[in-house]
Every structure is written in structure tokens, then in C-alpha cells.
Design a protein around this motif. Structure first.
Motif, PDB file in Angstrom:
ATOM      1  N   SER A   1      41.219  63.876  53.899  1.00 33.59           N
ATOM      2  CA  SER A   1      42.186  63.241  52.998  1.00 33.59           C
ATOM      3  C   SER A   1      42.825  64.285  52.110  1.00 33.59           C
ATOM      4  O   SER A   1      42.177  65.240  51.699  1.00 33.59           O
TER       5      SER A   1
ATOM      6  N   ARG B   1      36.128  57.383  59.594  1.00 34.53           N
ATOM      7  CA  ARG B   1      34.939  58.172  59.923  1.00 34.53           C
ATOM      8  C   ARG B   1      34.159  57.503  61.042  1.00 34.53           C
ATOM      9  O   ARG B   1      33.620  58.163  61.917  1.00 34.53           O
TER      10      ARG B   1
ATOM     11  N   ARG C   1      41.417  53.387  49.394  1.00 32.20           N
ATOM     12  CA  ARG C   1      41.186  54.739  49.921  1.00 32.20           C
ATOM     13  C   ARG C   1      39.805  54.850  50.542  1.00 32.20           C
ATOM     14  O   ARG C   1      39.644  55.342  51.663  1.00 32.20           O
TER      15      ARG C   1
ATOM     16  N   GLU D   1      39.089  55.567  54.576  1.00 35.76           N
ATOM     17  CA  GLU D   1      38.347  56.783  54.914  1.00 35.76           C
ATOM     18  C   GLU D   1      37.064  56.445  55.653  1.00 35.76           C
ATOM     19  O   GLU D   1      36.719  57.075  56.659  1.00 35.76           O
TER      20      GLU D   1
ATOM     21  N   HIS E   1      37.014  62.839  50.836  1.00 35.97           N
ATOM     22  CA  HIS E   1      36.732  63.007  52.254  1.00 35.97           C
ATOM     23  C   HIS E   1      37.513  64.210  52.757  1.00 35.97           C
ATOM     24  O   HIS E   1      38.657  64.427  52.377  1.00 35.97           O
TER      25      HIS E   1
END
Length: 162
Positions: free
Chosen positions: A69, A34, A26, A30, A66
Motif C-alpha cells: 500500500s 493478502r 483500507r 489490504e 501493508h
């Protein structure tokens, strides 16, 4: 356009993340999005949907997930994605290599859907060792594909020779 990303479908296919712990998968996806989302998805926005229905692993251990998410406790992340597609007010994108999910989204989308394969996001990724949190970013992360051409043009304008 807004993309819904089938989180574990991407990380479990990505050679750079497939062998990591779930939390590391994860965090890695993420972080990459970004940095590279504008290169990978253009000006589109995105939401990563993570399947938390089984309660396996730590969900949001720091309390600071985040902002792009979401974790679902519906029967599956696929169900959450289809529900979001059904409620979409404009054309929506889905990032998954799950053909069943893609077909469900095509059927549910009131304004149409674009399906991108999960592999498209990280086809050039190099495998990262599990728990290697200090690996440096590649030098070209975030640099547009035509950066060298731009540099040559600027050198010409400023009268700088190579």
C-alpha cells in the motif's frame, strides 16, 4: 504483471466495505488482497494507492502499513497512478471503475495497460457491518476453485471411498 489498485474506488464500490470508516476500508481491502490476490489477480503483484491528499482520516495509524500500500499527497490518487503508469517499464494493470482514470492511463502507458473494473475484485463479497472486526472468514477463502476435484483424485489414488 503489476497492478495499481485505485484503493478508495474499490472500497467505495464494494458492498462489503462502502459503509465502513476510511481506516476500516483500507484494512479490509489490504486483508482481502493478502488472502485472495492470487485468485483475483493470478501471479501478478499489486500496489494499492490510497488518496491522502485531503488529510482526512488516520493515515497509517500503527506505523505499519501493508507493504503493498502507498499513500499519496499528490492532488489525487489518480494523479499518482498516472505518474506510475507513465514511468512503467512494461505493460501494467490498473484496477478501477473510474473511466476518466482508465483513459488517462491508456494515454500515459508507454507499454500498454490492462484495465480491470473495481467490481471484479469483490463481486462475491457480502456486506460487513461497520466496526465488526471479529467476523470470521468464509470457509472457502484461499481454496482453489477446483479443490473438490483435487480431493476426489487424491481419494481415488489413496483408495479412499466417500
Amino acid at each position: 504483471m503489476h497492478y495499481l489498485i485505485d484503493g478508495y474506488n474499490v472500497t467505495r464500490r464494494d458492498p462489503a466495505t462502502k459503509n465502513l470508516l476510511l481506516e476500516e476500508q483500507r484494512l479490509e481491502l489490504e486483508s482481502r488482497l493478502r488472502i485472495k490476490s492470487s485468485v483475483l489477480l493470478g501471479k501478478a503483484t499489486y500496489t494499492i494507492i490510497w488518496d491522502a491528499s485531503g488529510g482526512i482520516g488516520t493515515v497509517n495509524p500503527t506505523g505499519a502499513a501493508h507493504r503493498d500500500s502507498e499513500y499519496t499527497r499528490l492532488p489525487t490518487a489518480d494523479d499518482a497512478i498516472v505518474a506510475k503508469v507513465r514511468r512503467a517499464t512494461e505493460r501494467i494493470g490498473i484496477v478501477t471503475s473510474d473511466n476518466e482514470l482508465a483513459n488517462r492511463c491508456r494515454s500515459a502507458a508507454p507499454h500498454g495497460v490492462d484495465i480491470l473494473p473495481a467490481e471484479r475484485l469483490f463481486a462475491d463479497a457480502k456486506p460487513k457491518k461497520a466496526r465488526d472486526k471479529k467476523a470470521p472468514l468464509p470457509r472457502d477463502v484461499g481454496i482453489p476453485p477446483n479443490a473438490n476435484e483435487i480431493n476426489r483424485e487424491l481419494k481415488k489414488i489413496w483408495g479412499i471411498e466417500d
